[in-house]
Design an enzyme around this catalytic site. Structure first.
Site, PDB file in Angstrom:
ATOM      1  N   GLN A  99       0.694  -1.428  -0.469  1.00  0.00           N
ATOM      2  CA  GLN A  99      -0.078  -0.206   0.146  1.00  0.00           C
ATOM      3  C   GLN A  99       0.543   1.631   0.343  1.00  0.00           C
ATOM      4  O   GLN A  99       0.458   2.161  -0.850  1.00  0.00           O
ATOM      5  CB  GLN A  99      -1.178   0.253   1.481  1.00  0.00           C
ATOM      6  CG  GLN A  99      -2.114   1.186   1.072  1.00  0.00           C
ATOM      7  CD  GLN A  99      -2.942   1.295   2.037  1.00  0.00           C
ATOM      8  OE1 GLN A  99      -3.225   2.794   2.418  1.00  0.00           O
ATOM      9  NE2 GLN A  99      -2.942   0.266   2.546  1.00  0.00           N
ATOM     10  N   GLU A 104       0.758  -0.832   8.035  1.00  0.00           N
ATOM     11  CA  GLU A 104       0.196  -0.540   8.484  1.00  0.00           C
ATOM     12  C   GLU A 104       0.187  -0.176  10.370  1.00  0.00           C
ATOM     13  O   GLU A 104       0.093   0.795  11.201  1.00  0.00           O
ATOM     14  CB  GLU A 104      -1.537  -0.499   7.684  1.00  0.00           C
ATOM     15  CG  GLU A 104      -2.567   0.235   8.646  1.00  0.00           C
ATOM     16  CD  GLU A 104      -1.787   2.320   8.202  1.00  0.00           C
ATOM     17  OE1 GLU A 104      -1.959   2.204   7.207  1.00  0.00           O
ATOM     18  OE2 GLU A 104      -2.159   2.721   9.236  1.00  0.00           O
ATOM     19  N   ASP A 156       0.882   3.779   5.968  1.00  0.00           N
ATOM     20  CA  ASP A 156       0.669   3.571   4.772  1.00  0.00           C
ATOM     21  C   ASP A 156       0.869   4.588   3.856  1.00  0.00           C
ATOM     22  O   ASP A 156       1.452   4.854   3.149  1.00  0.00           O
ATOM     23  CB  ASP A 156       0.050   2.227   3.363  1.00  0.00           C
ATOM     24  CG  ASP A 156       1.037   0.989   4.737  1.00  0.00           C
ATOM     25  OD1 ASP A 156       1.953   0.367   5.726  1.00  0.00           O
ATOM     26  OD2 ASP A 156       0.107  -0.422   4.768  1.00  0.00           O
ATOM     27  N   GLY A 214      -8.125  20.590  19.359  1.00  0.00           N
ATOM     28  CA  GLY A 214      -7.948  21.955  18.914  1.00  0.00           C
ATOM     29  C   GLY A 214      -7.951  22.522  20.541  1.00  0.00           C
ATOM     30  O   GLY A 214      -8.220  22.259  21.137  1.00  0.00           O
ATOM     31  N   GLY A 215      -7.966  24.284  19.977  1.00  0.00           N
ATOM     32  CA  GLY A 215      -8.542  24.839  21.633  1.00  0.00           C
ATOM     33  C   GLY A 215     -10.147  25.286  21.067  1.00  0.00           C
ATOM     34  O   GLY A 215     -10.354  25.847  22.241  1.00  0.00           O
TER      35      GLY A 215
HETATM   36  N1  COA Z   1      12.162 -10.539  -9.820  1.00  0.00           N
HETATM   37  C1  COA Z   1      12.844 -10.801  -8.339  1.00  0.00           C
HETATM   38  N2  COA Z   1      12.874 -10.862  -7.313  1.00  0.00           N
HETATM   39  C2  COA Z   1      12.115  -9.919  -6.786  1.00  0.00           C
HETATM   40  C3  COA Z   1      10.812  -9.338  -7.444  1.00  0.00           C
HETATM   41  C4  COA Z   1      11.194  -9.387  -8.712  1.00  0.00           C
HETATM   42  N3  COA Z   1      10.989  -8.231  -9.509  1.00  0.00           N
HETATM   43  N4  COA Z   1      10.572  -8.055  -6.644  1.00  0.00           N
HETATM   44  C5  COA Z   1      10.611  -8.071  -5.860  1.00  0.00           C
HETATM   45  N5  COA Z   1      11.315  -9.524  -5.298  1.00  0.00           N
HETATM   46  C6  COA Z   1      12.156  -9.714  -4.282  1.00  0.00           C
HETATM   47  C7  COA Z   1      13.035  -8.995  -3.415  1.00  0.00           C
HETATM   48  O1  COA Z   1      14.547  -8.856  -3.772  1.00  0.00           O
HETATM   49  C8  COA Z   1      13.061  -9.927  -1.916  1.00  0.00           C
HETATM   50  O2  COA Z   1      13.588 -10.651  -2.360  1.00  0.00           O
HETATM   51  P1  COA Z   1      14.841 -11.505  -0.625  1.00  0.00           P
HETATM   52  O3  COA Z   1      14.092 -11.123   0.507  1.00  0.00           O
HETATM   53  O4  COA Z   1      15.320 -12.469  -0.539  1.00  0.00           O
HETATM   54  O5  COA Z   1      15.698  -9.876  -1.320  1.00  0.00           O
HETATM   55  C9  COA Z   1      11.706 -10.535  -2.372  1.00  0.00           C
HETATM   56  O6  COA Z   1      10.880 -10.342  -3.588  1.00  0.00           O
HETATM   57  C10 COA Z   1      10.207 -10.213  -0.694  1.00  0.00           C
HETATM   58  O7  COA Z   1      10.563  -8.394  -0.786  1.00  0.00           O
HETATM   59  P2  COA Z   1      10.111  -7.995   0.432  1.00  0.00           P
HETATM   60  O8  COA Z   1      10.172  -6.114   0.574  1.00  0.00           O
HETATM   61  O9  COA Z   1      10.658  -8.481   1.369  1.00  0.00           O
HETATM   62  O10 COA Z   1       8.729  -9.168   0.853  1.00  0.00           O
HETATM   63  P3  COA Z   1       7.458  -8.939   2.386  1.00  0.00           P
HETATM   64  O11 COA Z   1       6.093 -10.025   1.184  1.00  0.00           O
HETATM   65  O12 COA Z   1       8.666 -10.571   2.805  1.00  0.00           O
HETATM   66  O13 COA Z   1       7.330  -8.055   3.553  1.00  0.00           O
HETATM   67  C11 COA Z   1       6.883  -5.510   3.283  1.00  0.00           C
HETATM   68  C12 COA Z   1       6.843  -7.030   3.010  1.00  0.00           C
HETATM   69  C13 COA Z   1       5.549  -4.554   3.059  1.00  0.00           C
HETATM   70  C14 COA Z   1       5.950  -6.270   5.039  1.00  0.00           C
HETATM   71  C15 COA Z   1       8.556  -5.059   3.462  1.00  0.00           C
HETATM   72  O14 COA Z   1       8.560  -4.584   1.650  1.00  0.00           O
HETATM   73  C16 COA Z   1       8.375  -3.918   4.121  1.00  0.00           C
HETATM   74  O15 COA Z   1       9.137  -4.303   5.559  1.00  0.00           O
HETATM   75  N6  COA Z   1       8.670  -2.771   3.531  1.00  0.00           N
HETATM   76  C17 COA Z   1       8.646  -1.285   3.891  1.00  0.00           C
HETATM   77  C18 COA Z   1       7.597  -0.993   4.881  1.00  0.00           C
HETATM   78  C19 COA Z   1       6.289  -0.710   4.029  1.00  0.00           C
HETATM   79  O16 COA Z   1       6.121  -0.287   2.780  1.00  0.00           O
HETATM   80  N7  COA Z   1       5.129  -1.177   4.576  1.00  0.00           N
HETATM   81  C20 COA Z   1       3.886  -0.979   4.642  1.00  0.00           C
HETATM   82  C21 COA Z   1       3.616  -2.093   3.238  1.00  0.00           C
HETATM   83  S1  COA Z   1       2.113  -1.411   2.995  1.00  0.00           S
END
Ligand code: COA
Length: 415
Positions: A16, A138, A167, A246-247
């Protein structure tokens, strides 16, 4: 002509926060190229699915006006394509877990080498510090950013809010950083690194609560209803229920029909300037001169009495009647509107804030359009892309690949 026409966004966002940012950039006219893993795509495509085989509303409502390119960025050929994309685009936006982009081989240093004009913008859960490596969603951000400790009722647990301030709120902060960096690049010719941590974004939106934390050190917070109730304050800004931030004291009051309708309520603000009008409208003209109620400072000690009397009046009216009566008197009130009422509100449809979109797999659905209206950069909301819908088009048009090369990449699963 749109405000950001000609700007290319390499969109590595998912879920998001990041997608909120890039959707806004797309609405402002940027060409947003959403890079997704082949066969998988943004995880939200398949989250909270309401129609089998169609992208979820979670995905469609956050990814309008973008183009989708599938690319395996962990494969060598995929990395070559990504390098060409970095060279061709103006902004790279991402919200992977900390370190994911480095592991992919695209550190800030590498991106700068490839394209010194590139702006690289990230959302992370936390900024530098003890939690910088954490994954964050979030509600974690709402809790870690101060919103939860100050939301809810004093005698209940901390509460998260339905507004996605962690988010979507951080996505909007990031968007502002990006357009500002684009503006600066006009003068310097250089890109820059932008970080918008979710904790910081939430805390920024809770600014008035940090204000109250410091005021608390100098005495009780008199506008909080807890003050009038004689309940002592603790060390930290407390939860204040529906008290106004607010106030001008305010509260949520029942309206006609509240017994059946969970949203038959109004917000009512007892702005000092219109106290005489309030007294007249609720049938208490004598309160205009009352020694305990005429002065705002005195009223703060008796807010329960004041709001009980106002509520006795609002309960005889619908929330819309309260609005109709109070508005001409300049008394600030607002109906508690349900999502159903907002979805059906004609003025929001007319202004393009609530938009009906047609999608080839799901048919018609409602979305929230661009909340920022610009006189010289109009927005048409275009449905979200199917997974990989624009892969060939982008590889040819933007990067100059030949048909044969594209076919090879399809066959080897790179795209
Ligand atoms: N081709 C190949 N690999 C890809 C890719 C693509 N096109 N796009 C993504 N990936 C891989 C990434 O390189 C990563 O690999 P790695 O862990 O081996 O390095 C993997 O996909 C997953 O990425 P990740 O961001 O860890 O996803 P997740 O589902 O495990 O975590 C979140 C999701 C949101 C918790 C995390 O991305 C995060 O904390 N983001 C920052 C904060 C944030 O924006 N949070 C709110 C989200 S609304």
């Amino acid at each position: 002509m749109k405000a950001l026409e000609g700007i290319k966004i390499l969109d590595f966002t998912h879920v998001q926060s990041g997608p909120t940012c890039t959707q806004m950039l797309a609405w402002f006219g940027a060409d947003v190229i959403k890079v997704e893993r082949p066969g998988v795509g943004d995880a939200t495509r398949k989250q909270l699915v309401d129609i089998e085989e169609a992208d979820s509303l979670y995905f469609t409502m956050l990814n309008h006006n973008k183009r989708s390119l599938t690319l395996n960025t962990k494969n060598e050929t995929g990395k070559e394509v990504l390098e060409r994309l970095v060279k061709a685009c103006d902004v790279l936006v991402e919200n992977f877990a900390p370190g994911a982009l480095d592991r992919m081989g695209f550190s800030w240093q590498k991106v700068q080498e490839l394209n010194p004009r590139m702006i690289m913008a990230s959302v992370k859960g936390f900024g530098p510090g003890p939690y910088e490596d954490c994954k964050v969603y979030e509600n974690v951000a709402q809790c870690a950013g101060g919103a939860a400790s100050t939301t809810g009722f004093r005698d209940g647990p901390p509460l998260v809010t339905g507004a996605q301030i962690g988010d979507s709120g951080t996505g909007l902060h990031l968007c502002l950083g990006i357009v500002t960096a684009l503006f600066q690049r006009e003068k310097t010719g250089r890109g820059q690194r932008i970080l918008a941590p979710m904790q910081d974004g939430v805390l920024n939106l809770c600014r008035v609560k940090l204000r109250d934390q410091q005021r608390l050190e100098r005495g009780p917070l008199q506008e909080y209803s807890q003050f009038g109730e004689g309940i002592p304050f603790g060390e930290a800004t407390p939860r204040a229920g529906n008290d106004s931030g607010g106030g001008q004291p305010g509260g949520v009051l029942k309206c006609k029909g509240w017994e059946e309708d969970p949203n038959a309520y109004t917000y009512f603000i007892t702005q000092a300037a219109v106290w005489p009008q309030i007294c007249d409208v609720i049938g208490k003209p004598e309160w205009k001169e009352h020694e305990d109620l005429a002065e705002p400072k005195e009223r703060l000690k008796r807010l329960d009495t004041v709001f009980d009397a106002i509520e006795a009046w609002t309960m005889t009216k619908t929330k819309f009647e309260v609005m109709e009566i109070c508005n001409p008197l300049n008394i600030p009130v607002g109906p508690i509107l349900s999502m159903k009422e907002l979805a059906e509100e004609p003025s929001l449809r007319a202004s393009g804030t609530v938009v009906e979109v047609d999608h080839p797999k799901r048919g018609k659905y409602l979305t929230v359009g661009c909340p920022i209206k610009m006189s010289d950069s109009p927005v048409e909301v275009v449905r979200s892309p199917l997974l990989g819908e624009h892969t060939n088009e982008i590889l040819k048009q933007v990067l100059g690949y030949e048909d044969g090369q594209i076919t090879d990449m399809h066959e080897s699963g790179v795209i």
